[in-house]
Design a protein around this motif. Structure first.
Motif, PDB file in Angstrom:
ATOM      1  N   GLU A   1      -0.212  19.651  -6.064  1.00 28.88           N
ATOM      2  CA  GLU A   1      -0.526  19.744  -4.648  1.00 28.88           C
ATOM      3  C   GLU A   1      -0.995  18.371  -4.161  1.00 28.88           C
ATOM      4  O   GLU A   1      -1.880  17.754  -4.769  1.00 28.88           O
ATOM      5  N   ILE A   2      -0.397  17.887  -3.092  1.00 29.12           N
ATOM      6  CA  ILE A   2      -0.699  16.538  -2.607  1.00 29.12           C
ATOM      7  C   ILE A   2      -1.190  16.609  -1.168  1.00 29.12           C
ATOM      8  O   ILE A   2      -0.537  17.205  -0.308  1.00 29.12           O
ATOM      9  N   ARG A   3      -2.354  16.003  -0.916  1.00 29.13           N
ATOM     10  CA  ARG A   3      -2.942  15.979   0.413  1.00 29.13           C
ATOM     11  C   ARG A   3      -2.810  14.580   1.011  1.00 29.13           C
ATOM     12  O   ARG A   3      -2.963  13.580   0.311  1.00 29.13           O
ATOM     13  N   ILE A   4      -2.527  14.514   2.301  1.00 29.23           N
ATOM     14  CA  ILE A   4      -2.397  13.236   2.996  1.00 29.23           C
ATOM     15  C   ILE A   4      -3.680  12.420   2.851  1.00 29.23           C
ATOM     16  O   ILE A   4      -3.640  11.204   2.634  1.00 29.23           O
ATOM     17  N   ASP A   5      -4.830  13.097   2.964  1.00 30.40           N
ATOM     18  CA  ASP A   5      -6.108  12.389   2.854  1.00 30.40           C
ATOM     19  C   ASP A   5      -6.249  11.697   1.499  1.00 30.40           C
ATOM     20  O   ASP A   5      -6.744  10.570   1.413  1.00 30.40           O
ATOM     21  N   ASP A   6      -5.799  12.373   0.434  1.00 37.04           N
ATOM     22  CA  ASP A   6      -5.895  11.784  -0.902  1.00 37.04           C
ATOM     23  C   ASP A   6      -4.966  10.581  -1.035  1.00 37.04           C
ATOM     24  O   ASP A   6      -5.330   9.553  -1.613  1.00 37.04           O
TER      25      ASP A   6
ATOM     26  N   GLU B   1       8.156  15.153   4.510  1.00 38.14           N
ATOM     27  CA  GLU B   1       9.621  15.112   4.450  1.00 38.14           C
ATOM     28  C   GLU B   1      10.095  14.388   3.190  1.00 38.14           C
ATOM     29  O   GLU B   1      11.028  14.841   2.515  1.00 38.14           O
ATOM     30  N   HIS B   2       9.464  13.280   2.879  1.00 38.15           N
ATOM     31  CA  HIS B   2       9.859  12.508   1.695  1.00 38.15           C
ATOM     32  C   HIS B   2       9.573  13.283   0.412  1.00 38.15           C
ATOM     33  O   HIS B   2      10.409  13.331  -0.495  1.00 38.15           O
ATOM     34  N   LEU B   3       8.405  13.894   0.349  1.00 39.97           N
ATOM     35  CA  LEU B   3       8.041  14.667  -0.839  1.00 39.97           C
ATOM     36  C   LEU B   3       8.977  15.846  -1.030  1.00 39.97           C
ATOM     37  O   LEU B   3       9.443  16.110  -2.154  1.00 39.97           O
ATOM     38  N   ASN B   4       9.269  16.577   0.047  1.00 35.86           N
ATOM     39  CA  ASN B   4      10.185  17.715  -0.065  1.00 35.86           C
ATOM     40  C   ASN B   4      11.570  17.274  -0.507  1.00 35.86           C
ATOM     41  O   ASN B   4      12.233  17.957  -1.298  1.00 35.86           O
ATOM     42  N   ARG B   5      12.014  16.135   0.012  1.00 37.41           N
ATOM     43  CA  ARG B   5      13.349  15.646  -0.367  1.00 37.41           C
ATOM     44  C   ARG B   5      13.394  15.301  -1.860  1.00 37.41           C
ATOM     45  O   ARG B   5      14.367  15.618  -2.555  1.00 37.41           O
TER      46      ARG B   5
ATOM     47  N   ARG C   1       0.833  -1.211   0.000  1.00 37.22           N
ATOM     48  CA  ARG C   1       0.000   0.000   0.000  1.00 37.22           C
ATOM     49  C   ARG C   1       0.865   1.256   0.000  1.00 37.22           C
ATOM     50  O   ARG C   1       0.552   2.248  -0.679  1.00 37.22           O
ATOM     51  N   ILE C   2       1.973   1.198   0.728  1.00 42.56           N
ATOM     52  CA  ILE C   2       2.896   2.338   0.747  1.00 42.56           C
ATOM     53  C   ILE C   2       3.643   2.433  -0.584  1.00 42.56           C
ATOM     54  O   ILE C   2       3.871   3.526  -1.110  1.00 42.56           O
ATOM     55  N   GLU C   3       3.993   1.289  -1.130  1.00 43.48           N
ATOM     56  CA  GLU C   3       4.646   1.287  -2.444  1.00 43.48           C
ATOM     57  C   GLU C   3       3.733   1.906  -3.490  1.00 43.48           C
ATOM     58  O   GLU C   3       4.179   2.665  -4.363  1.00 43.48           O
ATOM     59  N   HIS C   4       2.448   1.602  -3.412  1.00 46.82           N
ATOM     60  CA  HIS C   4       1.463   2.159  -4.329  1.00 46.82           C
ATOM     61  C   HIS C   4       1.420   3.678  -4.181  1.00 46.82           C
ATOM     62  O   HIS C   4       1.382   4.423  -5.177  1.00 46.82           O
ATOM     63  N   ALA C   5       1.449   4.153  -2.935  1.00 49.36           N
ATOM     64  CA  ALA C   5       1.424   5.595  -2.676  1.00 49.36           C
ATOM     65  C   ALA C   5       2.696   6.272  -3.173  1.00 49.36           C
ATOM     66  O   ALA C   5       2.654   7.397  -3.687  1.00 49.36           O
ATOM     67  N   LEU C   6       3.836   5.599  -3.032  1.00 53.64           N
ATOM     68  CA  LEU C   6       5.104   6.164  -3.518  1.00 53.64           C
ATOM     69  C   LEU C   6       5.081   6.354  -5.023  1.00 53.64           C
ATOM     70  O   LEU C   6       5.609   7.336  -5.551  1.00 53.64           O
ATOM     71  N   GLN C   7       4.486   5.407  -5.720  1.00 50.60           N
ATOM     72  CA  GLN C   7       4.362   5.540  -7.173  1.00 50.60           C
ATOM     73  C   GLN C   7       3.536   6.776  -7.524  1.00 50.60           C
ATOM     74  O   GLN C   7       3.865   7.523  -8.450  1.00 50.60           O
ATOM     75  N   PHE C   8       2.466   6.981  -6.766  1.00 51.05           N
ATOM     76  CA  PHE C   8       1.621   8.154  -6.988  1.00 51.05           C
ATOM     77  C   PHE C   8       2.402   9.442  -6.714  1.00 51.05           C
ATOM     78  O   PHE C   8       2.320  10.404  -7.484  1.00 51.05           O
ATOM     79  N   LEU C   9       3.176   9.449  -5.619  1.00 55.06           N
ATOM     80  CA  LEU C   9       3.977  10.623  -5.283  1.00 55.06           C
ATOM     81  C   LEU C   9       4.976  10.946  -6.385  1.00 55.06           C
ATOM     82  O   LEU C   9       5.155  12.101  -6.770  1.00 55.06           O
ATOM     83  N   THR C  10       5.629   9.934  -6.893  1.00 57.49           N
ATOM     84  CA  THR C  10       6.643  10.137  -7.927  1.00 57.49           C
ATOM     85  C   THR C  10       6.044  10.736  -9.187  1.00 57.49           C
ATOM     86  O   THR C  10       6.621  11.637  -9.815  1.00 57.49           O
ATOM     87  N   ARG C  11       4.865  10.238  -9.565  1.00 57.35           N
ATOM     88  CA  ARG C  11       4.220  10.734 -10.784  1.00 57.35           C
ATOM     89  C   ARG C  11       3.597  12.110 -10.592  1.00 57.35           C
ATOM     90  O   ARG C  11       3.450  12.871 -11.548  1.00 57.35           O
TER      91      ARG C  11
ATOM     92  N   ASN D   1       5.252  26.421  -4.629  1.00 59.39           N
ATOM     93  CA  ASN D   1       4.589  27.667  -5.012  1.00 59.39           C
ATOM     94  C   ASN D   1       5.083  28.855  -4.197  1.00 59.39           C
ATOM     95  O   ASN D   1       4.818  30.000  -4.539  1.00 59.39           O
ATOM     96  N   ASN D   2       5.788  28.577  -3.111  1.00 57.20           N
ATOM     97  CA  ASN D   2       6.327  29.624  -2.256  1.00 57.20           C
ATOM     98  C   ASN D   2       7.853  29.558  -2.326  1.00 57.20           C
ATOM     99  O   ASN D   2       8.467  28.631  -1.796  1.00 57.20           O
ATOM    100  N   TYR D   3       8.461  30.534  -2.986  1.00 56.72           N
ATOM    101  CA  TYR D   3       9.909  30.486  -3.188  1.00 56.72           C
ATOM    102  C   TYR D   3      10.661  30.566  -1.869  1.00 56.72           C
ATOM    103  O   TYR D   3      11.681  29.881  -1.694  1.00 56.72           O
ATOM    104  N   ASN D   4      10.205  31.384  -0.939  1.00 56.78           N
ATOM    105  CA  ASN D   4      10.911  31.513   0.337  1.00 56.78           C
ATOM    106  C   ASN D   4      10.950  30.189   1.087  1.00 56.78           C
ATOM    107  O   ASN D   4      11.962  29.834   1.705  1.00 56.78           O
ATOM    108  N   HIS D   5       9.849  29.443   1.036  1.00 58.86           N
ATOM    109  CA  HIS D   5       9.807  28.126   1.677  1.00 58.86           C
ATOM    110  C   HIS D   5      10.798  27.178   0.990  1.00 58.86           C
ATOM    111  O   HIS D   5      11.540  26.440   1.646  1.00 58.86           O
ATOM    112  N   PHE D   6      10.807  27.211  -0.331  1.00 57.26           N
ATOM    113  CA  PHE D   6      11.749  26.400  -1.110  1.00 57.26           C
ATOM    114  C   PHE D   6      13.188  26.750  -0.738  1.00 57.26           C
ATOM    115  O   PHE D   6      14.018  25.868  -0.495  1.00 57.26           O
ATOM    116  N   ALA D   7      13.496  28.042  -0.676  1.00 59.45           N
ATOM    117  CA  ALA D   7      14.866  28.482  -0.394  1.00 59.45           C
ATOM    118  C   ALA D   7      15.303  28.054   1.009  1.00 59.45           C
ATOM    119  O   ALA D   7      16.449  27.642   1.215  1.00 59.45           O
ATOM    120  N   THR D   8      14.397  28.140   1.977  1.00 59.17           N
ATOM    121  CA  THR D   8      14.723  27.749   3.353  1.00 59.17           C
ATOM    122  C   THR D   8      15.043  26.261   3.430  1.00 59.17           C
ATOM    123  O   THR D   8      16.044  25.853   4.032  1.00 59.17           O
TER     124      THR D   8
END
Length: 265
Positions: free
Chosen positions: A177-182, A208-212, A162-172, A239-246
């Protein structure tokens, strides 16, 4: 389809060939002396079996079977079933050494992208083995290597399907915008159970994984594709450059623009 033995066929030793069968329960191929080559098959629907001296294994929907050369065997459709599958014969590749040393290996793939990728590899292999244009043999081997290495990769680090399935979705969908509920709904879990299981299996939270993933891709785009820091941040879904830069400075020890300057130098 009647039973037969390939030992009587005049087939070049190094040939790669395959097919797509949809067989009823009367389908059975006995080879008491084994084969000189390897056999790989992927079940699209139904169920097949393979019997070797070590016992019987079954290959259902979404499962890959791999049979070593020289192993006495019989394979066919399970009683009361149809077996819809693609298959290929090939000479041993070095990549098979990454797999367990078993007479017959059966490996289940998670639903989604992984199954689509393997089926696409088989389609390419069947096309190239029949077309036989320039480099056809190498193209077929590359399709086989992709399948074998995917199996080896999954065996190297087994995670909950189930987590592997979710990782595939994250990669694609990394840029969206990705929500935990989705994600949880996609994996068939509650949001709290999904978040707990994800961290248990991956070692970090979804965010953390998505940001990495996004930061790594942004760094590659800036270093190798000439994207500016602002362009790269948008390319990967920030979408927020300052967040990305930090986050970038925290991960790489440089600001995004400092990273670009360093890469140019």
């Amino acid at each position: 389809m009647s039973s037969y033995s390939r030992d009587d066929l005049d087939i070049p030793k190094a040939t790669i060939f395959g097919g797509h069968y949809d067989e009823d329960e009367s389908y059975s191929i006995p080879r008491p002396k084994g084969m000189k080559d390897w056999l790989i098959f992927y079940t699209l629907s139904g169920e097949g079996f393979i019997r070797t001296p070590s016992g019987e294994k079954r290959c259902g929907t979404g499962q890959i079977g791999l049979l070593k050369s020289g192993v006495p065997h019989e394979y066919g459709t399970v009683a009361g079933q149809r077996w819809n599958f693609v298959w290929a014969h090939f000479q041993k590749l070095s990549e098979t050494d990454y797999l367990p040393d078993e007479e017959a290996l059966i490996h289940a793939l998670p639903e989604g992208h992984m199954r689509e990728r393997v089926y696409r590899d088989f389609q390419n292999l069947l096309h190239d083995s029949r077309d036989r244009s320039a480099f056809w043999h190498t193209l077929c081997e590359n399709s086989l290597r992709d399948i074998i290495l995917l199996i080896a990769q999954r065996l190297e680090k087994k995670i909950d399907s189930r987590i592997e399935h979710a990782l595939q979705f994250l990669t694609r969908s990394m840029k969206n915008e990705i929500r935990i509920d989705d994600l949880a709904r996609y994996a068939g879990l509650s949001a709290s159970r999904f978040s707990h299981l994800f961290k248990q299996e991956i070692g970090e939270s979804v965010v953390e994984h998505l940001n990495r993933m996004r930061l790594r891709q942004a760094a590659l785009l800036m270093e190798h594709m000439g994207r500016t820091a602002t362009e790269a941040s948008l390319d990967v879904g920030f979408n927020n450059y300052n967040h990305f830069a930090t986050l970038f400075r925290k991960t790489y020890g440089l600001s995004p623009r400092g990273f670009v300057k360093h890469a140019k130098e």
